[in-house]
Write an enzyme that holds these catalytic residues in place. Structure first.
Site, PDB file in Angstrom:
ATOM      1  CB  CYS A  76     -20.984  32.200  36.866  1.00  0.00           C
ATOM      2  SG  CYS A  76     -20.564  31.009  35.601  1.00  0.00           S
ATOM      3  CG  HIS A  77     -26.591  32.856  39.251  1.00  0.00           C
ATOM      4  ND1 HIS A  77     -26.760  32.267  38.012  1.00  0.00           N
ATOM      5  CD2 HIS A  77     -27.597  33.752  39.378  1.00  0.00           C
ATOM      6  CE1 HIS A  77     -27.820  32.784  37.419  1.00  0.00           C
ATOM      7  NE2 HIS A  77     -28.351  33.693  38.229  1.00  0.00           N
ATOM      8  CD  GLU A 114     -20.089  27.227  39.587  1.00  0.00           C
ATOM      9  OE1 GLU A 114     -20.416  28.421  39.671  1.00  0.00           O
ATOM     10  OE2 GLU A 114     -20.672  26.427  38.812  1.00  0.00           O
ATOM     11  CG  ASP A 128       2.626  29.251  37.869  1.00  0.00           C
ATOM     12  OD1 ASP A 128       3.313  30.039  37.189  1.00  0.00           O
ATOM     13  OD2 ASP A 128       2.534  29.318  39.104  1.00  0.00           O
TER      14      ASP A 128
END
Length: 162
Positions: A76-77, A114, A128
């Site tokens: 990914c960029h 993203e 979590d």
């Protein structure tokens, strides 16, 4: 069928060269779910969870994850996101939380990864924070809902088949 853009003729993985692409407004939305027991969801909704505000923490985690996607997904960029939004909705009728993320920028490459990363990390954060009270929560499905902008055109999930 389309070709894999990250694989060259020799079968080697490479980052796609986007230098010749036009800058356009690009947007993507993704969703994820976290299924849990009714009692676990009730703790989140009424704010009695001992670790604090689960939704606020998951929202911030999702936003941070979207901004760091390029560090997590190898090809990914790094992107200058102009908007990241993470919305969480308790769905007591299904004993689950729905997470929807939105990412936007004006740039040369899309923001699907993203958006997916934001939704998935928000889901992982819920897990979590709640694992002390329930370890058998289920994360999923995770999917891209829509994307717009760019050469490949727009995409939207056909919700009639959900």
């Amino acid at each position: 069928m389309s070709q894999l853009t990250h694989i060259n003729a020799a079968g080697e993985a490479h980052m796609v060269d986007v230098s010749g692409k036009a800058e356009t407004v690009r947007e993507a939305r993704a969703e994820a779910y976290v299924e849990m027991q009714a009692a676990t969801l009730a703790m989140i909704i009424d704010g009695s969870h001992h670790k604090g505000d689960v939704f606020a923490t998951a929202r911030i985690a999702g936003i941070q994850a979207a901004k760091r996607t390029w560090e997590l997904i190898p090809l990914c960029h790094p992107l200058m996101l102009s908007k990241v939004e993470v919305n969480l909705q308790a769905q007591p009728e299904h004993n689950r939380v729905r997470i929807e993320s939105l990412c936007r920028l004006t740039g040369k490459t899309g923001v699907e990864m993203e958006a997916l990363t934001a939704a998935s990390v928000a889901a992982l954060t819920i897990y979590d924070m709640c694992k002390a009270v329930q370890k058998d929560m289920v994360i999923g499905p995770l999917r891209l809902l829509a994307k717009s902008g760019g050469k490949s055109g727009d995409f939207k999930v056909d919700e009639r088949h959900d």
